[in-house]
Design an enzyme around this catalytic site. Structure first.
Site, PDB file in Angstrom:
ATOM      1  N   ASN A 162       0.882  -1.174   0.000  1.00  0.00           N
ATOM      2  CA  ASN A 162       0.000   0.000   0.000  1.00  0.00           C
ATOM      3  C   ASN A 162       0.914   1.217   0.000  1.00  0.00           C
ATOM      4  O   ASN A 162       1.521   1.527   1.014  1.00  0.00           O
ATOM      5  CB  ASN A 162      -0.904  -0.031   1.246  1.00  0.00           C
ATOM      6  CG  ASN A 162      -1.691   1.254   1.411  1.00  0.00           C
ATOM      7  OD1 ASN A 162      -1.813   2.059   0.486  1.00  0.00           O
ATOM      8  ND2 ASN A 162      -2.242   1.457   2.606  1.00  0.00           N
ATOM      9  N   LYS A 205       0.220   4.342  -0.322  1.00  0.00           N
ATOM     10  CA  LYS A 205      -0.324   5.576   0.281  1.00  0.00           C
ATOM     11  C   LYS A 205       0.000   6.766  -0.625  1.00  0.00           C
ATOM     12  O   LYS A 205      -0.023   6.626  -1.833  1.00  0.00           O
ATOM     13  CB  LYS A 205       0.214   5.739   1.706  1.00  0.00           C
ATOM     14  CG  LYS A 205       0.069   4.450   2.520  1.00  0.00           C
ATOM     15  CD  LYS A 205       0.285   4.629   3.969  1.00  0.00           C
ATOM     16  CE  LYS A 205       0.076   3.296   4.667  1.00  0.00           C
ATOM     17  NZ  LYS A 205       0.072   3.382   6.101  1.00  0.00           N
ATOM     18  N   HIS A 260      -9.544   1.533   4.703  1.00  0.00           N
ATOM     19  CA  HIS A 260      -8.257   1.718   5.384  1.00  0.00           C
ATOM     20  C   HIS A 260      -8.434   2.725   6.515  1.00  0.00           C
ATOM     21  O   HIS A 260      -9.181   3.692   6.382  1.00  0.00           O
ATOM     22  CB  HIS A 260      -7.184   2.206   4.396  1.00  0.00           C
ATOM     23  CG  HIS A 260      -5.811   2.171   4.996  1.00  0.00           C
ATOM     24  ND1 HIS A 260      -5.348   3.169   5.817  1.00  0.00           N
ATOM     25  CD2 HIS A 260      -4.828   1.245   4.926  1.00  0.00           C
ATOM     26  CE1 HIS A 260      -4.122   2.851   6.223  1.00  0.00           C
ATOM     27  NE2 HIS A 260      -3.791   1.688   5.699  1.00  0.00           N
ATOM     28  N   GLU A 281      -6.694   5.102   7.528  1.00  0.00           N
ATOM     29  CA  GLU A 281      -6.406   6.503   7.183  1.00  0.00           C
ATOM     30  C   GLU A 281      -7.603   7.137   6.469  1.00  0.00           C
ATOM     31  O   GLU A 281      -7.883   8.323   6.642  1.00  0.00           O
ATOM     32  CB  GLU A 281      -5.122   6.579   6.339  1.00  0.00           C
ATOM     33  CG  GLU A 281      -3.890   6.377   7.210  1.00  0.00           C
ATOM     34  CD  GLU A 281      -2.733   5.678   6.520  1.00  0.00           C
ATOM     35  OE1 GLU A 281      -2.664   5.675   5.284  1.00  0.00           O
ATOM     36  OE2 GLU A 281      -1.880   5.113   7.255  1.00  0.00           O
ATOM     37  N   GLU A 335      -5.720  -4.606  10.425  1.00  0.00           N
ATOM     38  CA  GLU A 335      -4.628  -3.662  10.668  1.00  0.00           C
ATOM     39  C   GLU A 335      -4.879  -2.856  11.943  1.00  0.00           C
ATOM     40  O   GLU A 335      -5.612  -1.856  11.914  1.00  0.00           O
ATOM     41  CB  GLU A 335      -4.510  -2.671   9.501  1.00  0.00           C
ATOM     42  CG  GLU A 335      -4.204  -3.307   8.171  1.00  0.00           C
ATOM     43  CD  GLU A 335      -3.579  -2.296   7.215  1.00  0.00           C
ATOM     44  OE1 GLU A 335      -2.467  -2.560   6.751  1.00  0.00           O
ATOM     45  OE2 GLU A 335      -4.183  -1.237   6.961  1.00  0.00           O
ATOM     46  N   GLY A 337       2.514   2.202  10.563  1.00  0.00           N
ATOM     47  CA  GLY A 337       3.521   3.241  10.388  1.00  0.00           C
ATOM     48  C   GLY A 337       4.270   3.599  11.655  1.00  0.00           C
ATOM     49  O   GLY A 337       4.990   4.591  11.704  1.00  0.00           O
ATOM     50  N   SER A 391       3.199  -2.282  10.216  1.00  0.00           N
ATOM     51  CA  SER A 391       4.639  -2.415  10.468  1.00  0.00           C
ATOM     52  C   SER A 391       5.202  -3.795  10.109  1.00  0.00           C
ATOM     53  O   SER A 391       6.136  -4.277  10.761  1.00  0.00           O
ATOM     54  CB  SER A 391       4.978  -2.049  11.919  1.00  0.00           C
ATOM     55  OG  SER A 391       4.664  -0.678  12.156  1.00  0.00           O
TER      56      SER A 391
HETATM   57  P1  PGA Z   1       2.779   0.165   7.508  1.00  0.00           P
HETATM   58  O1  PGA Z   1       1.317   0.471   6.900  1.00  0.00           O
HETATM   59  O2  PGA Z   1       3.219  -1.146   6.960  1.00  0.00           O
HETATM   60  O3  PGA Z   1       3.642   1.307   7.055  1.00  0.00           O
HETATM   61  O4  PGA Z   1       2.603   0.123   8.997  1.00  0.00           O
HETATM   62  C1  PGA Z   1       0.391  -0.544   6.719  1.00  0.00           C
HETATM   63  C2  PGA Z   1      -0.878  -0.006   6.107  1.00  0.00           C
HETATM   64  O5  PGA Z   1      -1.314   1.082   6.488  1.00  0.00           O
HETATM   65  O6  PGA Z   1      -1.479  -0.653   5.230  1.00  0.00           O
END
Ligand code: PGA
Length: 247
Positions: free
Chosen positions: A9, A11, A94, A96, A166, A172, A212
């Site tokens: 992903n 982003k 997601h 976000e 998640e 992140g 992560s």
């Molecule tokens: P990350 O993000 O691997 O950077 O923690 C995962 C995601 O938001 O899909």
């Protein structure tokens, strides 16, 4: 047998030029991988990504779309546009999108239904905040998210959906869930799918862990009985994503 899936992903990262360069670099590294490989990319990068991924076996997904067919929705893109550009997967729900862009459960359900109607492959995200986890309400929170998202979805349609668990506190942050925490929730999601639908649907649906994931922790996470791969943010922007694919 569920085929493992390693999904990136991106982003809001990567220009179209960087997209082409990156895919050219990673394609030979993941060629012939046992697992399915896929990158969710920003809308502007889709044409470059589809072109660069052609013939490599790498799938391209869209990070976002709007659930109406067309019309006065400035700034949005439709599934017809995405599909015409050669994309098969779409990411829905997601954290976000839920938190920064205020997408609620009703929207997420509409998006899932629309993606199914348009014969796209949806990946639905769910996950709890640190506050919910500390209150001991993780499982009921996830259950509510899943029940709401799958409202009106048939068993066959559900089986073809991918769920990504998640935990928001792990996204992140470098703070990965322990394998036990990740397996506990992914296992609970599979049981819930069996309860909503049936054992066969639960057996078919792919459930990923995200938050992560990196080349060091991927193998242990993906070895869990109910974790069928990962949704990977930061670590999918580097060619070492190859190691996650191979894990
Ligand atoms: P990350 O993000 O691997 O950077 O923690 C995962 C995601 O938001 O899909």
């Amino acid at each position: 047998m569920r085929r493992k899936l390693a999904a990136g992903n991106w982003k809001m990262n990567m220009t179209p030029t960087q997209t082409k360069e990156f895919l050219k670099e990673i394609a030979p590294l993941v060629k012939g991988a046992e697992s399915e490989v896929l990158f969710f990319v920003p809308a502007i990068d889709i044409p470059a990504a589809v072109e660069a991924a052609a013939g490599t076996g790498i799938g391209i997904g869209a990070e976002n779309f709007y659930f109406e067919d067309k019309g006065a929705f400035t700034g949005e893109i439709s599934l017809e546009m995405i599909k015409d550009a050669g994309v098969s997967y779409v990411l829905i729900g997601h954290s976000e999108r839920r938190t920064i862009f205020s997408e609620n459960d009703e929207w997420i359900n509409k998006k899932l239904l629309k993606a199914i109607e348009c014969k796209m492959k949806p990946m639905l995200c769910c996950g709890e905040s640190l506050e919910i986890r500390e209150k001991g309400e993780t499982l009921s929170w996830i259950e509510a998210q899943i029940r709401s998202a799958f409202n009106g979805v048939s068993a066959d349609q559900a089986a073809a959906t991918v769920i990504a668990y998640e935990p928001i506190w792990a996204i992140g942050t470098g703070k990965v869930a322990t394998t036990d925490q990740a397996q506990e929730v992914c296992g609970m999601i599979r049981k819930l799918i069996a309860e909503i639908y049936d054992a066969d649907t639960a057996d078919k649906i792919r459930i990923l862990y995200g938050g992560s994931v990196n080349p060091e922790n991927a193998a242990e996470l993906f070895a869990q009985p109910d974790i069928d791969g990962g949704l990977v943010g930061g670590a999918s922007l580097k060619t070492s994503f190859e190691k996650i694919v191979k894990a």
